[in-house]
Design a protein around this motif. Structure first.
Motif, short mmCIF file in Angstrom:
data_model
loop_
_atom_site.label_atom_id
_atom_site.label_comp_id
_atom_site.label_asym_id
_atom_site.label_seq_id
_atom_site.Cartn_x
_atom_site.Cartn_y
_atom_site.Cartn_z
N VAL A 122 43.42 44.80 36.03
CA VAL A 122 43.92 43.59 35.40
C VAL A 122 42.96 42.44 35.67
CG1 VAL A 122 46.36 44.21 35.37
CG2 VAL A 122 45.38 43.17 37.42
N GLU A 123 42.97 41.45 34.80
CA GLU A 123 42.13 40.25 34.90
C GLU A 123 43.01 39.08 35.31
OE1 GLU A 123 39.84 37.88 35.37
OE2 GLU A 123 38.51 38.71 33.83
N LEU A 124 42.89 38.63 36.55
CA LEU A 124 43.75 37.57 37.07
C LEU A 124 42.96 36.32 37.47
CD1 LEU A 124 46.05 39.72 39.41
CD2 LEU A 124 46.36 39.19 36.98
N THR A 125 41.72 36.22 37.00
CA THR A 125 40.84 35.13 37.45
C THR A 125 41.47 33.76 37.22
OG1 THR A 125 38.90 36.49 36.97
CG2 THR A 125 38.55 34.13 37.26
N ASP A 126 41.94 33.50 36.01
CA ASP A 126 42.51 32.19 35.74
C ASP A 126 43.86 32.00 36.40
OD1 ASP A 126 40.27 31.78 34.27
OD2 ASP A 126 41.25 31.65 32.32
N ALA A 127 44.59 33.10 36.60
CA ALA A 127 45.92 33.01 37.21
C ALA A 127 45.84 32.70 38.69
CB ALA A 127 46.69 34.30 36.98
N LEU A 128 44.92 33.33 39.39
CA LEU A 128 44.82 33.17 40.84
C LEU A 128 43.71 32.22 41.27
CD1 LEU A 128 45.29 36.88 42.03
CD2 LEU A 128 47.02 35.09 41.71
N GLY A 129 42.74 32.00 40.38
CA GLY A 129 41.60 31.14 40.71
C GLY A 129 40.38 31.97 41.09
N LEU A 130 39.22 31.59 40.56
CA LEU A 130 37.99 32.32 40.84
C LEU A 130 37.72 32.36 42.34
CD1 LEU A 130 35.40 33.67 39.70
CD2 LEU A 130 34.35 31.40 39.73
N GLY A 131 37.51 33.56 42.85
CA GLY A 131 37.18 33.72 44.26
C GLY A 131 38.38 33.76 45.20
N ALA A 132 39.58 33.66 44.68
CA ALA A 132 40.77 33.68 45.54
C ALA A 132 40.89 35.02 46.26
CB ALA A 132 42.02 33.41 44.72
#
Length: 390
Positions: A122-132
């Protein structure tokens, strides 16, 4: 034909005073010949040869699953991809499935589990924040499927504007010869395989060092790249990957197959509330690439025709299902959004829609086959979608 193309361009480059470009094409011609020999040695079955390296499958025609209109259409896509994989793998499938365009929605949790999917990305970059830190751990759906977040921190090092493949020494994939070949490097000089291979080794070492730093405090960083990216768009990609494996061993970075990462995630938590939405790896990370105003007519037509096929129930023919599956491919909307292939995506989408419409108006009038697509549909249109994977 390809041999003739290489020969013509090599002669043309030499006659116009560009011997180094000609030498680059001679090297590339040998690479092409070697690939042909490997292809013939495997009986033309490249997919089966790759199964020992990767055991995941995908949907039948890479449809964006959250955009499908019906449970029946979703089952056909899932079962079609799984059946094709099993046909090539002597029936073996361990439950790994790549969501086309990394398109996920919690509404898929039940259908994925019902299809036997045990792990997906899954792609969660925008949901969790880049580098989270949340990107470095797996999650689990209420139905038991493990969700592995992809890690943009590492992926963007090789797959983003100005990333590693844009380095001077690598082959330019845009500047072309008379016969559409590629003998130049990104800096405009003739492509030099030794120079490019040396750069691949140094870039692999830097990538491994970055990966070690990324997981310094624990966790698993998932790096997922399109297969055609390594070797096709980025010619030196396989050299980089080979060097990366050596560097990982030398630098003490543990590499883990996605199946192993998923298998060890039995106590993974559910997705955080912030990540329980529809996500893709498109631009932006929504469904817009495949359903925005620029492709809305294409998207709505596919949904309308899916409803018509499903409404026919057991009378829907294999030809109708095959044309629908072809129509649902994510490529048509992607290419139209990116404007990288002229009117080709429109023509392909239109042709499948027209063929499907003709079949629905005269069921059984057309040949059941569509270029070997979905061979699991063997003419028994009455059987249930789930039986297709048996």
């Amino acid at each position: 034909m390809r041999e003739d193309v290489y020969a013509r361009d090599i002669v043309g480059l030499r006659e116009t005073g560009r011997p180094r470009e000609a030498a680059a094409l001679e090297t590339l011609r040998e690479t092409y010949r070697a690939a042909g020999r490997d292809f013939d040695a495997r009986g033309g079955d490249v997919a089966s040869a790759l199964l020992r390296h990767g055991a995941w499958t995908s949907s039948a025609t890479h449809a964006v699953l959250p955009l499908l209109a019906t449970p029946e259409g979703l089952h056909r896509q899932l079962d079609g991809g799984i059946a094709a994989h099993r046909a090539r793998a002597a029936g073996r499938w361990d439950g790994g499935l790549w969501l086309p365009e990394c398109a996920y929605d919690p509404a898929l949790d039940g259908p994925l589990a019902d299809a036997g999917v045990r792990a997906t990305c899954v792609e969660l970059t925008d949901a969790l924040g880049l580098g989270a830190p949340g990107h470095l751990r797996p999650y689990r759906t209420p139905h038991g499927t493990t969700l592995l977040p992809i890690d943009r921190v590492l992926m963007d090092l090789v797959w983003s504007d100005g990333a590693i493949p844009a380095a001077d020494a690598y082959r330019d994939s845009h500047r072309r010869t008379t016969f559409d070949l590629l003998p130049w490097a990104n800096d405009g000089s003739p492509w030099d395989p030794e120079r490019a291979r040396a750069r691949a080794r140094s870039d692999a070492a830097a990538f491994v060092a970055a990966a070690r730093e990324r997981v310094r405090d624990g966790g698993t960083a998932v790096v997922a790249l399109d297969t055609e990216f390594l070797g096709h768009w980025w010619l030196e990609g396989p050299w980089w990957l080979e060097a990366l494996l050596d560097e990982a061993a030398a630098q003490g970075l543990e590499l883990v197959h996605a199946d192993a990462a998923a298998a060890g995630a039995t106590d993974a938590p559910p997705l955080p509330d912030a990540a329980r939405g529809t996500t893709t790896w498109g631009t932006p990370r929504t469904l817009w690439t495949w359903s925005g105003p620029q492709v809305a007519p294409m998207a709505w037509r596919a949904r309308e025709l899916e409803l018509q096929v499903v409404a026919r129930g057991a009378d829907a023919t294999p030809r109708a299902w095959r044309e629908l599956l072809a129509l649902q491919s994510s490529d048509w909307a992607f290419l139209r959004t990116r404007r990288t292939a002229g009117d080709y995506p429109d023509r392909r989408s239109d042709s499948h829609a027209e063929a499907l419409d003709a079949e629905l108006h005269a069921l059984g009038s057309g040949s059941p086959a569509v270029r070997h697509l979905a061979p699991f549909l063997d003419g028994d249109a009455a059987r249930s979608p789930s039986a297709c994977a048996s």
